[in-house]
Design a protein around this motif. Structure first.
Motif, short mmCIF file in Angstrom:
data_model
loop_
_atom_site.label_atom_id
_atom_site.label_comp_id
_atom_site.label_asym_id
_atom_site.label_seq_id
_atom_site.Cartn_x
_atom_site.Cartn_y
_atom_site.Cartn_z
N LEU A 109 0.83 -1.21 0.00
CA LEU A 109 0.00 0.00 0.00
C LEU A 109 0.86 1.26 0.00
O LEU A 109 0.63 2.19 -0.78
N SER A 110 1.87 1.30 0.86
CA SER A 110 2.72 2.49 0.96
C SER A 110 3.53 2.70 -0.31
O SER A 110 3.75 3.84 -0.74
N ALA A 111 3.99 1.61 -0.94
CA ALA A 111 4.77 1.74 -2.17
C ALA A 111 3.93 2.30 -3.31
O ALA A 111 4.40 3.13 -4.10
N GLU A 112 2.68 1.88 -3.40
CA GLU A 112 1.84 2.31 -4.52
C GLU A 112 1.41 3.77 -4.39
O GLU A 112 1.24 4.46 -5.39
N PHE A 113 1.23 4.25 -3.16
CA PHE A 113 0.73 5.62 -2.97
C PHE A 113 1.76 6.53 -2.31
O PHE A 113 1.42 7.64 -1.90
N ASP A 114 3.01 6.06 -2.22
CA ASP A 114 4.10 6.86 -1.67
C ASP A 114 3.77 7.36 -0.25
O ASP A 114 3.99 8.52 0.09
N LEU A 115 3.24 6.46 0.57
CA LEU A 115 2.88 6.81 1.94
C LEU A 115 4.07 6.63 2.87
O LEU A 115 4.93 5.79 2.64
N THR A 116 4.09 7.39 3.94
CA THR A 116 5.10 7.25 4.98
C THR A 116 4.49 6.50 6.15
O THR A 116 3.65 7.04 6.89
N ILE A 117 4.86 5.25 6.30
CA ILE A 117 4.37 4.43 7.40
C ILE A 117 5.52 4.19 8.37
O ILE A 117 6.54 3.61 8.01
N ASP A 118 5.37 4.69 9.58
CA ASP A 118 6.39 4.57 10.61
C ASP A 118 6.03 3.41 11.53
O ASP A 118 5.01 3.44 12.22
N SER A 119 6.86 2.37 11.53
CA SER A 119 6.57 1.19 12.37
C SER A 119 7.48 1.12 13.59
O SER A 119 7.51 0.10 14.28
N THR A 120 8.22 2.19 13.87
CA THR A 120 9.15 2.17 15.00
C THR A 120 8.40 2.25 16.32
O THR A 120 7.25 2.69 16.39
N GLY A 121 9.08 1.81 17.34
CA GLY A 121 8.50 1.87 18.68
C GLY A 121 7.79 0.58 19.02
O GLY A 121 7.22 -0.08 18.15
N PRO A 122 7.80 0.20 20.29
CA PRO A 122 7.11 -1.03 20.70
C PRO A 122 5.60 -0.86 20.61
O PRO A 122 5.07 0.24 20.72
N ASN A 123 4.92 -1.98 20.43
CA ASN A 123 3.47 -1.98 20.37
C ASN A 123 2.91 -2.30 21.75
O ASN A 123 2.99 -3.44 22.21
N PHE A 124 2.32 -1.31 22.40
CA PHE A 124 1.74 -1.50 23.74
C PHE A 124 0.23 -1.65 23.69
O PHE A 124 -0.44 -1.54 24.72
N GLY A 125 -0.33 -1.90 22.51
CA GLY A 125 -1.76 -2.15 22.41
C GLY A 125 -2.54 -0.96 21.88
O GLY A 125 -2.01 0.14 21.68
N PHE A 126 -3.83 -1.21 21.64
CA PHE A 126 -4.68 -0.20 21.03
C PHE A 126 -4.80 1.05 21.88
O PHE A 126 -4.80 2.17 21.37
N GLU A 127 -4.93 0.90 23.19
CA GLU A 127 -5.15 2.07 24.05
C GLU A 127 -3.98 3.05 23.95
O GLU A 127 -4.18 4.26 23.81
N GLU A 128 -2.75 2.52 24.02
CA GLU A 128 -1.58 3.38 23.93
C GLU A 128 -1.47 4.01 22.55
O GLU A 128 -1.11 5.19 22.40
N LEU A 129 -1.80 3.24 21.51
CA LEU A 129 -1.72 3.76 20.15
C LEU A 129 -2.66 4.93 19.95
O LEU A 129 -2.23 6.02 19.51
N VAL A 130 -3.94 4.76 20.26
CA VAL A 130 -4.88 5.85 20.01
C VAL A 130 -4.67 7.00 20.99
O VAL A 130 -4.93 8.16 20.65
N GLY A 131 -4.17 6.71 22.18
CA GLY A 131 -3.88 7.79 23.12
C GLY A 131 -2.77 8.69 22.60
O GLY A 131 -2.86 9.93 22.72
N THR A 132 -1.72 8.10 22.01
CA THR A 132 -0.63 8.89 21.45
C THR A 132 -1.10 9.69 20.24
O THR A 132 -0.77 10.88 20.09
N VAL A 133 -1.89 9.06 19.37
CA VAL A 133 -2.40 9.75 18.18
C VAL A 133 -3.31 10.91 18.59
O VAL A 133 -3.27 11.99 17.99
N ALA A 134 -4.13 10.71 19.62
CA ALA A 134 -5.06 11.76 20.05
C ALA A 134 -4.33 13.02 20.50
O ALA A 134 -4.85 14.13 20.33
N GLU A 135 -3.14 12.88 21.07
CA GLU A 135 -2.39 14.04 21.58
C GLU A 135 -1.46 14.65 20.53
O GLU A 135 -0.86 15.70 20.78
N SER A 136 -1.32 13.99 19.37
CA SER A 136 -0.35 14.43 18.37
C SER A 136 -0.97 15.42 17.37
O SER A 136 -2.14 15.30 17.00
N LYS A 137 -0.12 16.35 16.91
CA LYS A 137 -0.53 17.28 15.85
C LYS A 137 -0.18 16.77 14.46
O LYS A 137 -0.59 17.36 13.46
#
Length: 342
Positions: free
Chosen positions: A236-264
């Motif tokens: 998907l990222s190759a076809e549409f030239d998307l930047t997908i960042d997979s760094t950082g440990p995965n602490f689950g859905f709650e941590e993921l959406v909590g970080t996204v909610a606070e990010s600009k």
């Protein structure tokens, strides 16, 4: 026919039963037993003794002992021990399909005389993703069917479990054709949405074209190397030239959406039918992705040798009629074979 003809001519001599050559029987006991074969297959498919031990719910030392005893009994080396784990020797590669066949035959033998049907065992990958939703619907539609759901580590673990009869079916996307002996159908094309915080530039939108996402960072932490979902996002990222960042440990859905909610700046993909865990963080928004909508192609996969009486009911339940895909983005392999083939 005269007695002389029977006894006198070497070409006509008839051997009595006591004279017939008999092959020694193969006895699956001691070092060469079903437990040792299960250990051998698990190490061969996992590539590491510790992963095989996790799969068999044994200690790593117990698995090593079983393999050592098996090798001693056979008089061959089945694995080369390497820094990255264990690789099959030529003798191990020759032995593997026969070990598989013995385990399958043993499972069929046991199931043929069981007086009660065991529960249908289905891997759902994760308790919050779409397979869990599909199996809940199946359970509500067919409450008479005994059901057990399991959570495995992805297709690399599920396929060996299907072969060994540890599970009856799994849900997954398979980017490559399945090995011989497996069958599958496309069960659901799940649209991908994105979620953003209320300070993100896209927060005021309800939809966003897929091509426009190239200007933003899509954070998907913990993508496992070699996983089927990793292959999906790479294409998907190759076809549409998307930047997908997979760094950082995965602490689950709650941590993921909590970080996204606070990010600009961060956003992340979210399956349309992925279940939310409790209240979402304030300000978090879900946006539909359009022109086209990327969809994750979940397949139901099973082994062709499986004879569980309720498996066909599950297949019929999840099988869907063809649907238009003009406004959807599918991985290239599925575009060529269509929605009904897999």
């Amino acid at each position: 026919m005269s007695e002389a003809l029977i006894q006198g001519s070497p070409s006509a001599r008839i051997k009595q039963p006591s004279q017939l050559c008999r092959q020694p029987p193969v006895v699956l006991s001691g070092p060469v037993n079903l437990d040792s074969l299960r250990a051998f297959v698990a190490v061969a498919e996992e590539g590491q003794f510790r992963y095989a031990a996790d799969r068999l719910r044994l200690s790593q030392q117990a698995v090593s002992k079983r393999i050592a005893a098996l090798e001693s009994s056979l008089g061959v080396t089945l694995f080369d021990r390497v820094p990255t784990g264990a690789t099959l020797t030529p003798q191990g590669r020759t032995f593997l399909p026969h070990a598989h066949a013995v385990l399958i035959a043993a499972r069929h033998a046991v199931e043929s005389v069981q007086s009660e049907t065991r529960p249908l065992r289905v891997d759902i990958l994760n308790s919050r993703t779409l397979p869990a939703v599909l199996m809940l619907d199946f359970h509500q539609t067919h409450p008479e069917i005994a059901l057990k759901t399991l959570v495995l580590r992805g297709l690399g673990t599920a396929l060996p479990a299907l072969t060994a009869g540890e599970i009856d079916a799994t849900f997954a996307y398979h980017p490559e054709p399945l090995p011989p002996g497996f069958e599958s159908i496309v069960a659901y094309l799940e649209p991908h949405e994105i979620v953003v915080g209320d300070r993100h530039p896209l927060a005021g939108r309800t939809t966003v074209p897929l091509d426009e996402l190239r200007w933003y960072t899509i954070w998907i932490p913990g993508i496992v190397d070699g996983s089927e979902w990793g292959a999906f996002y790479r294409e998907l990222s190759a076809e549409f030239d998307l930047t997908i960042d997979s760094t950082g440990p995965n602490f689950g859905f709650e941590e993921l959406v909590g970080t996204v909610a606070e990010s600009k700046s961060l956003t992340t993909f979210w399956g349309e039918r992925t279940r939310e865990a409790g209240p979402w963080p304030p300000g978090l928004r879900r946006l539909r992705v359009v022109d086209p909508t990327p969809v994750y192609p979940w397949s139901l996969i099973w082994h062709s040798s499986n004879r569980h009486p309720d498996l066909n009911t599950l297949v019929e339940h999840v099988q869907k009629p063809p649907q238009p895909t003009d406004d959807l983005w599918l991985p290239r392999r599925l575009r060529t074979i269509g929605f009904r083939g897999d």
